[in-house]
Design a protein around this motif. Structure first.
Motif, PDB file in Angstrom:
ATOM      1  N   SER A  15       3.385 -36.418  27.960  1.00 26.86           N
ATOM      2  CA  SER A  15       3.538 -37.614  28.793  1.00 26.86           C
ATOM      3  C   SER A  15       3.984 -37.271  30.210  1.00 26.86           C
ATOM      4  O   SER A  15       4.118 -38.176  31.044  1.00 26.86           O
ATOM      5  N   GLY A  16       4.274 -36.009  30.461  1.00 28.31           N
ATOM      6  CA  GLY A  16       4.732 -35.617  31.790  1.00 28.31           C
ATOM      7  C   GLY A  16       6.143 -36.066  32.089  1.00 28.31           C
ATOM      8  O   GLY A  16       6.503 -36.261  33.255  1.00 28.31           O
ATOM      9  N   CYS A  17       6.950 -36.245  31.041  1.00 25.93           N
ATOM     10  CA  CYS A  17       8.338 -36.689  31.215  1.00 25.93           C
ATOM     11  C   CYS A  17       9.273 -35.506  30.996  1.00 25.93           C
ATOM     12  O   CYS A  17       9.306 -34.918  29.911  1.00 25.93           O
ATOM     13  N   ALA A  18      10.030 -35.147  31.990  1.00 20.07           N
ATOM     14  CA  ALA A  18      11.014 -34.079  31.860  1.00 20.07           C
ATOM     15  C   ALA A  18      12.222 -34.582  31.080  1.00 20.07           C
ATOM     16  O   ALA A  18      12.502 -35.787  31.039  1.00 20.07           O
ATOM     17  N   LEU A  19      12.959 -33.661  30.472  1.00 23.84           N
ATOM     18  CA  LEU A  19      14.188 -34.000  29.741  1.00 23.84           C
ATOM     19  C   LEU A  19      15.317 -33.137  30.264  1.00 23.84           C
ATOM     20  O   LEU A  19      15.183 -31.912  30.388  1.00 23.84           O
ATOM     21  N   LEU A  20      16.437 -33.782  30.556  1.00 21.17           N
ATOM     22  CA  LEU A  20      17.623 -33.081  31.036  1.00 21.17           C
ATOM     23  C   LEU A  20      18.841 -33.560  30.259  1.00 21.17           C
ATOM     24  O   LEU A  20      18.971 -34.748  29.979  1.00 21.17           O
ATOM     25  N   THR A  21      19.743 -32.634  29.949  1.00 21.97           N
ATOM     26  CA  THR A  21      20.980 -32.961  29.241  1.00 21.97           C
ATOM     27  C   THR A  21      22.186 -32.791  30.152  1.00 21.97           C
ATOM     28  O   THR A  21      22.340 -31.756  30.803  1.00 21.97           O
ATOM     29  N   ALA A  22      23.043 -33.798  30.188  1.00 21.06           N
ATOM     30  CA  ALA A  22      24.350 -33.706  30.859  1.00 21.06           C
ATOM     31  C   ALA A  22      25.394 -34.067  29.811  1.00 21.06           C
ATOM     32  O   ALA A  22      25.688 -35.240  29.604  1.00 21.06           O
ATOM     33  N   HIS A  23      25.930 -33.067  29.117  1.00 22.52           N
ATOM     34  CA  HIS A  23      26.789 -33.305  27.972  1.00 22.52           C
ATOM     35  C   HIS A  23      28.266 -33.107  28.334  1.00 22.52           C
ATOM     36  O   HIS A  23      28.865 -33.985  28.952  1.00 22.52           O
ATOM     37  N   THR A  24      28.859 -31.982  27.950  1.00 23.22           N
ATOM     38  CA  THR A  24      30.285 -31.816  28.244  1.00 23.22           C
ATOM     39  C   THR A  24      30.567 -31.695  29.737  1.00 23.22           C
ATOM     40  O   THR A  24      31.697 -31.957  30.174  1.00 23.22           O
ATOM     41  N   ASN A  25      29.570 -31.302  30.526  1.00 22.08           N
ATOM     42  CA  ASN A  25      29.751 -31.377  31.980  1.00 22.08           C
ATOM     43  C   ASN A  25      29.853 -32.827  32.431  1.00 22.08           C
ATOM     44  O   ASN A  25      30.622 -33.163  33.343  1.00 22.08           O
ATOM     45  N   GLY A  26      29.103 -33.722  31.756  1.00 20.84           N
ATOM     46  CA  GLY A  26      29.213 -35.151  32.035  1.00 20.84           C
ATOM     47  C   GLY A  26      30.511 -35.741  31.529  1.00 20.84           C
ATOM     48  O   GLY A  26      30.975 -36.761  32.036  1.00 20.84           O
ATOM     49  N   ASP A  27      31.120 -35.109  30.527  1.00 24.47           N
ATOM     50  CA  ASP A  27      32.431 -35.552  30.040  1.00 24.47           C
ATOM     51  C   ASP A  27      33.532 -35.182  31.030  1.00 24.47           C
ATOM     52  O   ASP A  27      34.425 -35.974  31.318  1.00 24.47           O
ATOM     53  N   SER A  28      33.493 -33.942  31.525  1.00 28.77           N
ATOM     54  CA  SER A  28      34.593 -33.391  32.309  1.00 28.77           C
ATOM     55  C   SER A  28      34.575 -33.777  33.782  1.00 28.77           C
ATOM     56  O   SER A  28      35.620 -33.795  34.443  1.00 28.77           O
ATOM     57  N   ALA A  29      33.404 -34.086  34.319  1.00 28.22           N
ATOM     58  CA  ALA A  29      33.267 -34.313  35.755  1.00 28.22           C
ATOM     59  C   ALA A  29      34.030 -35.538  36.230  1.00 28.22           C
ATOM     60  O   ALA A  29      34.295 -36.475  35.461  1.00 28.22           O
TER      61      ALA A  29
ATOM     62  N   ALA B 271      30.471 -27.378  31.765  1.00 28.51           N
ATOM     63  CA  ALA B 271      30.083 -27.475  30.358  1.00 28.51           C
ATOM     64  C   ALA B 271      30.858 -26.462  29.523  1.00 28.51           C
ATOM     65  O   ALA B 271      31.177 -25.365  29.975  1.00 28.51           O
ATOM     66  N   GLU B 272      31.182 -26.849  28.287  1.00 28.43           N
ATOM     67  CA  GLU B 272      31.841 -25.947  27.362  1.00 28.43           C
ATOM     68  C   GLU B 272      30.907 -24.783  27.021  1.00 28.43           C
ATOM     69  O   GLU B 272      29.671 -24.911  27.080  1.00 28.43           O
ATOM     70  N   SER B 273      31.473 -23.639  26.637  1.00 27.84           N
ATOM     71  CA  SER B 273      30.692 -22.423  26.415  1.00 27.84           C
ATOM     72  C   SER B 273      29.666 -22.572  25.299  1.00 27.84           C
ATOM     73  O   SER B 273      28.623 -21.904  25.310  1.00 27.84           O
ATOM     74  N   TRP B 274      29.937 -23.444  24.335  1.00 30.39           N
ATOM     75  CA  TRP B 274      29.035 -23.628  23.199  1.00 30.39           C
ATOM     76  C   TRP B 274      27.921 -24.623  23.483  1.00 30.39           C
ATOM     77  O   TRP B 274      27.011 -24.800  22.679  1.00 30.39           O
ATOM     78  N   ASP B 275      27.978 -25.282  24.633  1.00 26.37           N
ATOM     79  CA  ASP B 275      27.094 -26.409  24.920  1.00 26.37           C
ATOM     80  C   ASP B 275      25.731 -25.952  25.423  1.00 26.37           C
ATOM     81  O   ASP B 275      25.537 -24.788  25.793  1.00 26.37           O
ATOM     82  N   ALA B 276      24.773 -26.884  25.423  1.00 23.21           N
ATOM     83  CA  ALA B 276      23.418 -26.629  25.933  1.00 23.21           C
ATOM     84  C   ALA B 276      23.057 -27.736  26.896  1.00 23.21           C
ATOM     85  O   ALA B 276      22.624 -28.810  26.482  1.00 23.21           O
ATOM     86  N   VAL B 277      23.281 -27.498  28.194  1.00 25.65           N
ATOM     87  CA  VAL B 277      23.034 -28.527  29.207  1.00 25.65           C
ATOM     88  C   VAL B 277      21.955 -28.073  30.170  1.00 25.65           C
ATOM     89  O   VAL B 277      21.582 -26.900  30.205  1.00 25.65           O
ATOM     90  N   GLY B 278      21.454 -29.026  30.962  1.00 23.27           N
ATOM     91  CA  GLY B 278      20.443 -28.706  31.961  1.00 23.27           C
ATOM     92  C   GLY B 278      19.053 -29.122  31.546  1.00 23.27           C
ATOM     93  O   GLY B 278      18.860 -29.910  30.622  1.00 23.27           O
ATOM     94  N   LEU B 279      18.063 -28.557  32.228  1.00 24.43           N
ATOM     95  CA  LEU B 279      16.677 -28.951  32.028  1.00 24.43           C
ATOM     96  C   LEU B 279      16.134 -28.368  30.723  1.00 24.43           C
ATOM     97  O   LEU B 279      16.256 -27.178  30.468  1.00 24.43           O
ATOM     98  N   VAL B 280      15.529 -29.229  29.914  1.00 22.56           N
ATOM     99  CA  VAL B 280      14.967 -28.828  28.624  1.00 22.56           C
ATOM    100  C   VAL B 280      13.454 -28.721  28.715  1.00 22.56           C
ATOM    101  O   VAL B 280      12.855 -27.755  28.247  1.00 22.56           O
ATOM    102  N   THR B 281      12.805 -29.715  29.279  1.00 22.60           N
ATOM    103  CA  THR B 281      11.362 -29.698  29.523  1.00 22.60           C
ATOM    104  C   THR B 281      11.109 -30.215  30.932  1.00 22.60           C
ATOM    105  O   THR B 281      11.923 -30.943  31.493  1.00 22.60           O
ATOM    106  N   GLY B 282       9.942 -29.855  31.495  1.00 19.58           N
ATOM    107  CA  GLY B 282       9.581 -30.392  32.794  1.00 19.58           C
ATOM    108  C   GLY B 282       9.244 -29.323  33.812  1.00 19.58           C
ATOM    109  O   GLY B 282       9.747 -28.196  33.742  1.00 19.58           O
TER     110      GLY B 282
END
Length: 307
Positions: free
Chosen positions: A121-135, A49-60
């Motif tokens: 609702s018991g639903c976790a949220l995860l972000t895969a942003h620029t890591n998902g772009d670069s992988a 992920a780029e240094s400015w990005d916010a990836v990973g687990l958000v809730t859960g």
């Protein structure tokens, strides 16, 4: 893998120590959220992920079982409501909900409302942003594969990754074609959105070497030029960077194709869902994985000359 039909398209696309035993639900071996997170880290490493990005687990909660996973581009109300109504245990989105700092998540704000809906609702949220772009196998690899590019490699290599990891891709078409015909191909493979596809360049120009970047990629305009691309495809091209890029070259190359940010990244979702589904199955887990069909492009209609 259960797969919701996608947005309308012009043609058919695509802890340390001893871990607790995974729960079994009605004969199914179900992973904990932590188990899923470890697999996701292997597929789309957060280090990319780029240094400015916010990836990973958000809730859960990491010790909660995961039986149903939803994929989507944007964590907007309709998408979150779809996932929660389906009783999904995890929503994976490409775009972050909390990219910019917030001072409060009280339920009266739209981001606070989303956070409350997910938690209640018991639903976790995860972000895969620029890591998902670069992988490898990420947004840009999928787009390059759909367009048929050969010998594709990153436009901007990852600092701490493999040679195949990084932002954007540059490769060649098996056979050259005209800019107009290629732009029509790009239009045909993307989900249908109001803005369509914009092109800068000679419609009859011969092109073969293609650079691309899913999402907003005007920061890679110079890299596309230095890679001798005939055409560069990306989204959210702003006036000044696009104008200056055209003025900086004498022969007009790379020509520019401006596409929907959402559309260029939605194409990754089915491939990402399939990759996660396969990785879970390889570890003996039985999880349902679905792709949201909600079109979250922000534009509803466009008015053009003569219409």
């Amino acid at each position: 893998m259960a797969d919701h039909s996608g947005p309308g398209t012009h043609s058919s696309p695509a802890p340390s120590g001893v871990a607790p035993a995974p729960p079994v639900a009605a004969g199914r071996r179900v992973p904990l959220l932590q188990d899923v997170l470890e697999i996701i880290e292997e597929l789309w490493p957060s280090s990319l992920a780029e240094s400015w990005d916010a990836v990973g687990l958000v809730t859960g909660r990491r010790d909660r079982p995961v039986e149903l996973i939803h994929f989507a581009v944007d964590p907007v109300r309709t998408v979150v409501e779809e996932a929660c109504s389906a009783e999904a245990d995890l929503l994976i989105t490409h775009h972050p909900l909390l990219l910019r700092p917030v001072q409060s998540v009280e339920a009266g704000s739209f981001k606070g409302e989303i956070v409350h809906r997910l938690i209640e609702s018991g639903c976790a949220l995860l972000t895969a942003h620029t890591n998902g772009d670069s992988a490898v196998g990420g947004v840009n690899d999928v787009l390059a594969e759909i367009l048929g590019l050969e010998d594709a490699k990153p436009l901007q290599a990852a600092e701490d990754g493999l040679a195949e990891e990084g932002l954007g891709r540059i490769g060649s078409l098996p056979q050259g074609t005209t800019l107009g015909d290629f732009a029509a191909t790009v239009f045909s493979i993307l989900p249908a959105v109001a803005g369509g596809v914009r092109v800068a360049g000679d419609r009859d120009a011969f092109i073969r070497r293609v650079a691309l970047c899913g999402g907003a990629g005007d920061g890679l305009l110079r890299a596309a030029r230095e890679a001798d691309a005939d055409v560069y495809i990306t989204g959210d091209l702003r006036h000044h960077p696009a104008s200056e890029a055209r003025e900086a070259v004498r022969d007009g190359r790379p020509y520019l194709i401006d596409v929907s940010h959402f559309a260029s990244e939605w194409l990754w979702l089915p491939a990402a869902a399939q990759a996660l589904d396969r990785a879970l199955a390889d570890r003996g887990y039985d999880v349902e994985v679905a792709v949201s069909g909600i079109n979250t492009d922000p534009w509803d209609f466009v008015i053009t000359p003569g219409r």
